[in-house]
Design a protein around this motif. Structure first.
Motif, PDB file in Angstrom:
ATOM      1  N   UNK A   6     -11.228  -8.244   6.064  1.00  0.00           N
ATOM      2  CA  UNK A   6     -11.341  -8.305   4.514  1.00  0.00           C
ATOM      3  C   UNK A   6     -12.233  -7.162   4.063  1.00  0.00           C
ATOM      4  N   UNK A   7     -11.973  -6.566   3.030  1.00  0.00           N
ATOM      5  CA  UNK A   7     -12.640  -5.115   2.343  1.00  0.00           C
ATOM      6  C   UNK A   7     -13.335  -5.483   1.025  1.00  0.00           C
ATOM      7  N   UNK A   8     -14.173  -5.364   0.689  1.00  0.00           N
ATOM      8  CA  UNK A   8     -14.748  -5.271  -0.613  1.00  0.00           C
ATOM      9  C   UNK A   8     -14.769  -4.034  -1.428  1.00  0.00           C
ATOM     10  N   UNK A   9     -14.385  -3.678  -2.358  1.00  0.00           N
ATOM     11  CA  UNK A   9     -14.561  -2.204  -2.901  1.00  0.00           C
ATOM     12  C   UNK A   9     -14.921  -2.406  -4.403  1.00  0.00           C
ATOM     13  N   UNK A  10     -16.178  -1.613  -4.637  1.00  0.00           N
ATOM     14  CA  UNK A  10     -16.805  -1.524  -5.801  1.00  0.00           C
ATOM     15  C   UNK A  10     -17.080  -0.200  -6.428  1.00  0.00           C
ATOM     16  N   UNK A  11     -16.474   0.249  -7.439  1.00  0.00           N
ATOM     17  CA  UNK A  11     -16.060   1.510  -8.089  1.00  0.00           C
ATOM     18  C   UNK A  11     -17.492   1.799  -8.833  1.00  0.00           C
ATOM     19  N   UNK A  12     -17.781   3.302  -9.101  1.00  0.00           N
ATOM     20  CA  UNK A  12     -18.991   3.342  -9.995  1.00  0.00           C
ATOM     21  C   UNK A  12     -18.651   4.662 -10.332  1.00  0.00           C
ATOM     22  N   UNK A  13     -19.380   5.166 -11.551  1.00  0.00           N
ATOM     23  CA  UNK A  13     -19.483   6.642 -12.108  1.00  0.00           C
ATOM     24  C   UNK A  13     -18.471   6.708 -13.127  1.00  0.00           C
ATOM     25  N   UNK A  14     -17.880   5.937 -13.629  1.00  0.00           N
ATOM     26  CA  UNK A  14     -17.026   6.258 -14.934  1.00  0.00           C
ATOM     27  C   UNK A  14     -18.024   6.366 -16.095  1.00  0.00           C
ATOM     28  N   UNK A  19      -7.794   9.742 -19.607  1.00  0.00           N
ATOM     29  CA  UNK A  19      -8.483   8.531 -19.873  1.00  0.00           C
ATOM     30  C   UNK A  19      -7.664   7.262 -19.386  1.00  0.00           C
ATOM     31  N   UNK A  20      -8.306   6.475 -18.647  1.00  0.00           N
ATOM     32  CA  UNK A  20      -7.874   5.202 -17.889  1.00  0.00           C
ATOM     33  C   UNK A  20      -8.798   4.638 -17.335  1.00  0.00           C
ATOM     34  N   UNK A  21      -8.667   3.294 -16.799  1.00  0.00           N
ATOM     35  CA  UNK A  21      -9.399   2.419 -15.530  1.00  0.00           C
ATOM     36  C   UNK A  21      -8.891   3.165 -14.577  1.00  0.00           C
ATOM     37  N   UNK A  22      -9.915   3.588 -13.502  1.00  0.00           N
ATOM     38  CA  UNK A  22      -9.675   3.975 -12.284  1.00  0.00           C
ATOM     39  C   UNK A  22      -9.726   3.089 -11.314  1.00  0.00           C
ATOM     40  N   UNK A  23      -9.046   2.913 -10.205  1.00  0.00           N
ATOM     41  CA  UNK A  23      -9.115   1.971  -9.359  1.00  0.00           C
ATOM     42  C   UNK A  23      -9.136   2.525  -8.007  1.00  0.00           C
ATOM     43  N   UNK A  24     -10.060   1.985  -7.067  1.00  0.00           N
ATOM     44  CA  UNK A  24     -10.113   2.479  -5.585  1.00  0.00           C
ATOM     45  C   UNK A  24      -9.392   1.176  -5.087  1.00  0.00           C
ATOM     46  N   UNK A  25      -8.667   1.710  -3.665  1.00  0.00           N
ATOM     47  CA  UNK A  25      -7.724   1.017  -2.985  1.00  0.00           C
ATOM     48  C   UNK A  25      -7.951   1.280  -1.425  1.00  0.00           C
ATOM     49  N   UNK A  26      -7.750   0.172  -0.795  1.00  0.00           N
ATOM     50  CA  UNK A  26      -7.882   0.360   0.807  1.00  0.00           C
ATOM     51  C   UNK A  26      -6.337  -0.065   1.357  1.00  0.00           C
ATOM     52  N   UNK A  27      -5.833   0.862   2.326  1.00  0.00           N
ATOM     53  CA  UNK A  27      -4.761   0.349   3.068  1.00  0.00           C
ATOM     54  C   UNK A  27      -4.788   0.324   4.500  1.00  0.00           C
ATOM     55  N   UNK A  28      -4.426  -0.748   4.984  1.00  0.00           N
ATOM     56  CA  UNK A  28      -4.722  -1.032   6.580  1.00  0.00           C
ATOM     57  C   UNK A  28      -3.807  -0.558   7.290  1.00  0.00           C
ATOM     58  N   UNK A  69       1.422  -0.557  -0.913  1.00  0.00           N
ATOM     59  CA  UNK A  69       1.036  -0.445   0.261  1.00  0.00           C
ATOM     60  C   UNK A  69      -0.544  -0.666   0.631  1.00  0.00           C
ATOM     61  N   UNK A  70      -1.294  -0.908  -0.509  1.00  0.00           N
ATOM     62  CA  UNK A  70      -2.538  -0.950  -0.465  1.00  0.00           C
ATOM     63  C   UNK A  70      -2.933  -2.462  -0.651  1.00  0.00           C
ATOM     64  N   UNK A  71      -3.954  -3.212   0.383  1.00  0.00           N
ATOM     65  CA  UNK A  71      -4.199  -4.250   0.740  1.00  0.00           C
ATOM     66  C   UNK A  71      -5.428  -4.810  -0.171  1.00  0.00           C
ATOM     67  N   UNK A  72      -6.230  -4.026  -0.321  1.00  0.00           N
ATOM     68  CA  UNK A  72      -7.738  -4.368  -1.141  1.00  0.00           C
ATOM     69  C   UNK A  72      -7.834  -3.591  -2.069  1.00  0.00           C
ATOM     70  N   UNK A  73      -8.502  -3.976  -3.240  1.00  0.00           N
ATOM     71  CA  UNK A  73      -8.461  -3.288  -4.702  1.00  0.00           C
ATOM     72  C   UNK A  73     -10.076  -3.735  -5.378  1.00  0.00           C
TER      73      UNK A  73
END
Length: 127
Positions: free
Chosen positions: A1-9, A91-100, A113-117
């Motif tokens: 399990x991976x938790x992802x937190x975006x910042x910098x917008x 202009x948009x909401x930007x999401x980070x994602x991880x694929x295993x 293809x990405x498992x975590x967002x």
């Protein structure tokens, strides 16, 4: 399990720059392919950039090539998106994602293809 937190917008004028960060918690960050996607309300989420496990290879959407740069620091469990020469259409909401899949060797452009967002960070570019 991976938790992802975006910042910098944030809000920036056209032609300006922003650097997004995505901090990951959990094991084996270094074995994941990482990607950035963006979404405008009412539209589908679209691929922006991706990077393999080592950072040796990256891929970009045509709309951001030459302006955006994806990078990662596996020691800090963080992936970045440097965005230069920003345009109002970014202009948009930007999401980070991880694929295993494939041990992080491949870069995927499809969101399935990405498992975590992460939850996303808003980027607004004014004209």
């Amino acid at each position: 399990q991976v938790q992802l937190v975006e910042s910098g917008g944030g809000l920036v004028q056209a032609g300006g720059s922003l650097r997004l960060s995505c901090a990951a918690s959990g094991r084996s960050f270094g074995s994941y392919t990482m990607g950035w996607f963006r979404q405008v309300p009412g539209s589908e989420r679209e691929f922006v950039a991706g990077i393999n496990w080592s950072g040796s290879r990256s891929a970009y959407a045509d709309s951001v090539k030459g302006r955006f740069t994806i990078s990662r620091d596996n020691a800090k469990n963080t992936v970045y998106l440097q965005m230069n020469s920003l345009k109002p259409e970014d202009t948009a909401i930007y999401y980070c994602a991880a694929a295993s899949g494939y041990g992080g060797l491949l870069i995927f452009t499809g969101e399935y293809k990405y498992d975590f967002w992460g939850r996303g960070t808003q980027v607004t570019v004014s004209s």
